[in-house]
Design a protein around this motif. Structure first.
Motif, PDB file in Angstrom:
ATOM      1  N   ASN A  21     -58.442 -93.984  67.036  1.00 49.28           N
ATOM      2  CA  ASN A  21     -59.452 -94.404  66.048  1.00 49.28           C
ATOM      3  C   ASN A  21     -60.160 -93.222  65.413  1.00 49.28           C
ATOM      4  OD1 ASN A  21     -59.025 -97.227  66.376  1.00 49.28           O
ATOM      5  ND2 ASN A  21     -60.145 -97.110  68.315  1.00 49.28           N
ATOM      6  N   GLY A  22     -59.386 -92.220  65.008  1.00 53.22           N
ATOM      7  CA  GLY A  22     -59.935 -91.053  64.333  1.00 53.22           C
ATOM      8  C   GLY A  22     -60.275 -89.901  65.260  1.00 53.22           C
ATOM      9  N   GLN A  23     -60.236 -90.119  66.561  1.00 48.49           N
ATOM     10  CA  GLN A  23     -60.508 -89.061  67.528  1.00 48.49           C
ATOM     11  C   GLN A  23     -59.179 -88.549  68.081  1.00 48.49           C
ATOM     12  OE1 GLN A  23     -63.430 -87.514  68.695  1.00 48.49           O
ATOM     13  NE2 GLN A  23     -61.907 -86.216  69.657  1.00 48.49           N
ATOM     14  N   PRO A  24     -58.878 -87.264  67.905  1.00 44.75           N
ATOM     15  CA  PRO A  24     -57.644 -86.728  68.505  1.00 44.75           C
ATOM     16  C   PRO A  24     -57.719 -86.801  70.027  1.00 44.75           C
ATOM     17  CG  PRO A  24     -58.569 -85.188  66.914  1.00 44.75           C
ATOM     18  CD  PRO A  24     -59.595 -86.256  67.135  1.00 44.75           C
ATOM     19  N   ARG A  25     -56.598 -87.143  70.640  1.00 45.32           N
ATOM     20  CA  ARG A  25     -56.477 -87.156  72.096  1.00 45.32           C
ATOM     21  C   ARG A  25     -55.248 -86.341  72.465  1.00 45.32           C
ATOM     22  NH1 ARG A  25     -61.414 -88.767  73.551  1.00 45.32           N
ATOM     23  NH2 ARG A  25     -61.924 -90.788  72.649  1.00 45.32           N
ATOM     24  N   VAL A  26     -55.416 -85.387  73.356  1.00 44.78           N
ATOM     25  CA  VAL A  26     -54.330 -84.493  73.759  1.00 44.78           C
ATOM     26  C   VAL A  26     -54.200 -84.572  75.273  1.00 44.78           C
ATOM     27  CG1 VAL A  26     -53.487 -82.111  73.755  1.00 44.78           C
ATOM     28  CG2 VAL A  26     -54.847 -82.953  71.831  1.00 44.78           C
ATOM     29  N   ASN A  56     -50.752 -96.079  65.999  1.00 42.74           N
ATOM     30  CA  ASN A  56     -50.447 -95.033  65.015  1.00 42.74           C
ATOM     31  C   ASN A  56     -49.342 -94.160  65.620  1.00 42.74           C
ATOM     32  OD1 ASN A  56     -50.279 -92.881  63.271  1.00 42.74           O
ATOM     33  ND2 ASN A  56     -52.460 -92.416  63.270  1.00 42.74           N
ATOM     34  N   ALA A  57     -48.139 -94.360  65.150  1.00 36.91           N
ATOM     35  CA  ALA A  57     -46.961 -93.703  65.719  1.00 36.91           C
ATOM     36  C   ALA A  57     -46.863 -92.211  65.400  1.00 36.91           C
ATOM     37  CB  ALA A  57     -45.687 -94.410  65.241  1.00 36.91           C
ATOM     38  N   ARG A  58     -47.695 -91.716  64.489  1.00 36.45           N
ATOM     39  CA  ARG A  58     -47.644 -90.290  64.124  1.00 36.45           C
ATOM     40  C   ARG A  58     -48.302 -89.470  65.225  1.00 36.45           C
ATOM     41  NH1 ARG A  58     -45.103 -88.585  60.442  1.00 36.45           N
ATOM     42  NH2 ARG A  58     -46.328 -86.725  60.151  1.00 36.45           N
ATOM     43  N   VAL A  59     -47.523 -88.550  65.777  1.00 37.16           N
ATOM     44  CA  VAL A  59     -47.990 -87.713  66.880  1.00 37.16           C
ATOM     45  C   VAL A  59     -47.603 -86.266  66.618  1.00 37.16           C
ATOM     46  CG1 VAL A  59     -47.773 -89.606  68.550  1.00 37.16           C
ATOM     47  CG2 VAL A  59     -45.888 -87.971  68.258  1.00 37.16           C
TER      48      VAL A  59
END
Length: 130
Positions: A21-26, A56-59
């Motif tokens: 939801n707009g927050q990058p998670r690594v 969101n499939a874009r990674v």
């Protein structure tokens, strides 16, 4: 694509970035496999990372080894067939303690529309599309 696989495999651990939801998670990952000419990773459907990928499939993946590193961007596509799950687990037998090709949690995903860029402090970037 084989060069991408070999690099990621040699690193042991790579880092996968998703959007929450707009927050990058690594987070760290370690599974990478080639099955039927596609580059696959593995996770569990119950994990937040899986839910983020389905939304969101874009990674993007990043890994480094000495003075070299790679970034892989693309879309991840879930493959619910049993065969790629079996193949992944054969390549990572330690995962069989937690996952099975026949459970409802095991998830394998392959890269689609991917671009990998190899970087180095001593050479120009090299781009591979697959």
């Amino acid at each position: 694509m084989n060069e991408v696989y070999e690099f990621l495999k040699s690193c042991g651990t790579y880092f996968l970035a998703t959007d929450d939801n707009g927050q990058p998670r690594v987070r760290p990952f370690g599974t990478v496999n080639i099955f039927e000419g596609k580059l696959y990773i593995q996770t569990g459907k119950s994990k937040n990372v899986s839910k983020q990928i389905q939304k969101n499939a874009r990674v993007e993946v990043c890994a480094s080894k000495g003075p070299e590193w790679i970034r892989v961007e693309g879309e991840l596509v879930r493959d619910d067939r049993r065969e790629p799950k079996v193949d992944m687990l054969e390549h990572y037998p330690d995962l069989k303690k937690m996952y099975s090709a026949d459970d409802e949690n095991t998830e394998v995903l392959y890269f689609k529309n991917a671009t990998a860029t190899f970087y180095s402090f001593t050479a120009a970037p090299k781009v591979v599309k697959f």
